[in-house]
Design a protein around this motif. Structure first.
Motif, PDB file in Angstrom:
ATOM      1  N   GLN A 102       0.921  -1.202   0.024  1.00  5.78           N
ATOM      2  CA  GLN A 102       0.117  -0.112   0.013  1.00  5.78           C
ATOM      3  C   GLN A 102       0.850   1.331   0.111  1.00  5.78           C
ATOM      4  OE1 GLN A 102      -3.376  -2.300   2.353  1.00  5.78           O
ATOM      5  NE2 GLN A 102      -3.106  -0.544   3.227  1.00  5.78           N
ATOM      6  N   VAL A 129      -3.345   9.380  -3.939  1.00  2.00           N
ATOM      7  CA  VAL A 129      -3.587   8.649  -2.770  1.00  2.00           C
ATOM      8  C   VAL A 129      -4.808   9.060  -1.982  1.00  2.00           C
ATOM      9  CG1 VAL A 129      -2.529   8.318  -0.445  1.00  2.00           C
ATOM     10  CG2 VAL A 129      -1.070   7.799  -2.098  1.00  2.00           C
ATOM     11  N   ASN A 130      -5.081  10.409  -2.003  1.00  4.25           N
ATOM     12  CA  ASN A 130      -6.126  10.836  -1.483  1.00  4.25           C
ATOM     13  C   ASN A 130      -7.716  10.307  -1.939  1.00  4.25           C
ATOM     14  OD1 ASN A 130      -4.532  12.478   0.637  1.00  4.25           O
ATOM     15  ND2 ASN A 130      -5.213  14.440  -0.707  1.00  4.25           N
ATOM     16  N   THR A 132      -7.609   7.364  -3.840  1.00  3.35           N
ATOM     17  CA  THR A 132      -7.631   5.951  -3.369  1.00  3.35           C
ATOM     18  C   THR A 132      -8.342   5.880  -2.249  1.00  3.35           C
ATOM     19  OG1 THR A 132      -5.824   5.745  -4.661  1.00  3.35           O
ATOM     20  CG2 THR A 132      -6.338   3.999  -3.154  1.00  3.35           C
ATOM     21  N   GLU A 133      -7.824   6.515  -1.133  1.00  5.68           N
ATOM     22  CA  GLU A 133      -8.351   6.398   0.263  1.00  5.68           C
ATOM     23  C   GLU A 133      -9.845   6.444   0.514  1.00  5.68           C
ATOM     24  OE1 GLU A 133      -4.028   6.759   2.592  1.00  5.68           O
ATOM     25  OE2 GLU A 133      -5.736   8.436   2.732  1.00  5.68           O
ATOM     26  N   SER A 134     -10.414   7.581  -0.424  1.00  2.32           N
ATOM     27  CA  SER A 134     -11.719   7.867  -0.256  1.00  2.32           C
ATOM     28  C   SER A 134     -12.685   7.035  -0.577  1.00  2.32           C
ATOM     29  CB  SER A 134     -11.900   9.272  -1.192  1.00  2.32           C
ATOM     30  OG  SER A 134     -11.952   8.920  -2.391  1.00  2.32           O
ATOM     31  N   ASN A 137     -11.423   3.778   2.121  1.00  2.00           N
ATOM     32  CA  ASN A 137     -10.457   3.990   3.515  1.00  2.00           C
ATOM     33  C   ASN A 137      -9.258   3.055   3.449  1.00  2.00           C
ATOM     34  OD1 ASN A 137     -10.059   5.478   5.772  1.00  2.00           O
ATOM     35  ND2 ASN A 137     -10.992   4.154   7.126  1.00  2.00           N
ATOM     36  N   THR A 138      -8.639   2.671   2.492  1.00  3.67           N
ATOM     37  CA  THR A 138      -7.636   2.002   2.493  1.00  3.67           C
ATOM     38  C   THR A 138      -6.522   2.772   2.346  1.00  3.67           C
ATOM     39  OG1 THR A 138      -8.570   0.344   1.025  1.00  3.67           O
ATOM     40  CG2 THR A 138      -6.163   0.259   1.240  1.00  3.67           C
ATOM     41  N   GLN A 139      -5.529   3.001   3.548  1.00  6.08           N
ATOM     42  CA  GLN A 139      -4.563   3.741   3.634  1.00  6.08           C
ATOM     43  C   GLN A 139      -3.122   3.483   3.197  1.00  6.08           C
ATOM     44  OE1 GLN A 139      -5.394   6.503   5.853  1.00  6.08           O
ATOM     45  NE2 GLN A 139      -7.304   5.616   5.159  1.00  6.08           N
ATOM     46  N   TYR A 140      -2.655   4.658   2.310  1.00  3.27           N
ATOM     47  CA  TYR A 140      -1.537   4.385   1.694  1.00  3.27           C
ATOM     48  C   TYR A 140      -0.310   5.305   2.025  1.00  3.27           C
ATOM     49  CZ  TYR A 140      -3.081   1.408  -1.923  1.00  3.27           C
ATOM     50  OH  TYR A 140      -3.569   0.213  -3.041  1.00  3.27           O
ATOM     51  N   GLU A 194     -10.590   1.277  -5.959  1.00  9.35           N
ATOM     52  CA  GLU A 194      -9.885   2.251  -5.345  1.00  9.35           C
ATOM     53  C   GLU A 194      -8.687   2.897  -6.136  1.00  9.35           C
ATOM     54  OE1 GLU A 194      -9.292   0.594  -1.635  1.00  9.35           O
ATOM     55  OE2 GLU A 194      -7.499  -0.621  -1.995  1.00  9.35           O
TER      56      GLU A 194
END
Length: 206
Positions: A102, A129-130, A132-134, A137-140, A194
């Motif tokens: 990630q 990344v923002n 993707t996470e939206s 909610n997978t954190q990178y 995502e």
């Protein structure tokens, strides 16, 4: 290009599920394969080998980089296609997708020094990344390959960056440590959703 390593991909489904190299027979030994992710000519071939447990001159190792940059037909094909796009289509960005950890990574892999354009390439990566996470909610994390992973020679993003493609990124997808390479089927579609959102946002930010 959906699959960089078709022979290795086929082999992973029929013989060794975790196989990562191609299936080229290495000269003068019984071992097969080169890690295509490290088979690009980043201009540092003279320093390719010092065995730290990851980069190795051992052709039987799963991380074997090959005798020289672009020694393999697969990386030669990517090189030639990218060169054509640069000469005919004004190529602006290069993304290569892997798993797992990630991460959104940029050059360099071979040096801890920052690329001169780091504020800009980091800005675009963070937008990706923002987005993707939206979605789920997978954190990178964002950073250079060298600083977030480890020193590596022969990366495609170092080669593409050296060719003038400033926005060169490695996207390292799900997950972190729970499943690793063997991601459950239930996570494949969400990962695609995502990742696509992140790619679109990053491209629009360039």
């Amino acid at each position: 290009m959906p699959v960089h390593n078709p022979d290795g991909y086929y082999y992973s489904w029929h013989s060794d599920r975790l196989w990562r190299k191609n299936r080229n027979r290495n000269p003068n030994d019984t071992c097969y394969g080169v890690d295509l992710g490290q088979n690009y000519d980043d201009g540092l071939d003279l320093g390719r080998y010092y065995d730290d447990g990851y980069r190795t001159e051992d052709s039987c190792s799963k991380n074997y980089e090959g005798p020289t940059g672009f020694s393999e037909l697969e990386t030669q094909a990517v090189r030639d296609y990218i060169n054509e796009l640069q000469s005919t289509r004004n190529l602006a960005a290069f993304f290569t997708i892997h798993s797992y950890l990630q991460l959104w990574l940029y050059a360099y892999g071979w040096s801890g020094e920052s690329v001169p354009e780091e504020p800009e390439v980091s800005r675009v990566a963070q937008i990706g990344v923002n987005a993707t996470e939206s979605v789920h909610n997978t954190q990178y994390r964002v950073g250079s390959f060298y600083n977030l992973v480890q020193p590596v020679f022969g990366l495609s993003i170092d080669w593409s960056y050296s060719r003038g493609v400033i926005y060169s990124y490695v996207l390292v997808l799900r997950d972190k440590d729970e499943y690793g390479i063997l991601l459950p089927l239930t996570q494949i579609v969400p990962t695609g959703e995502e990742t696509w959102a992140g790619l679109i946002a990053a491209v629009m930010a360039i």
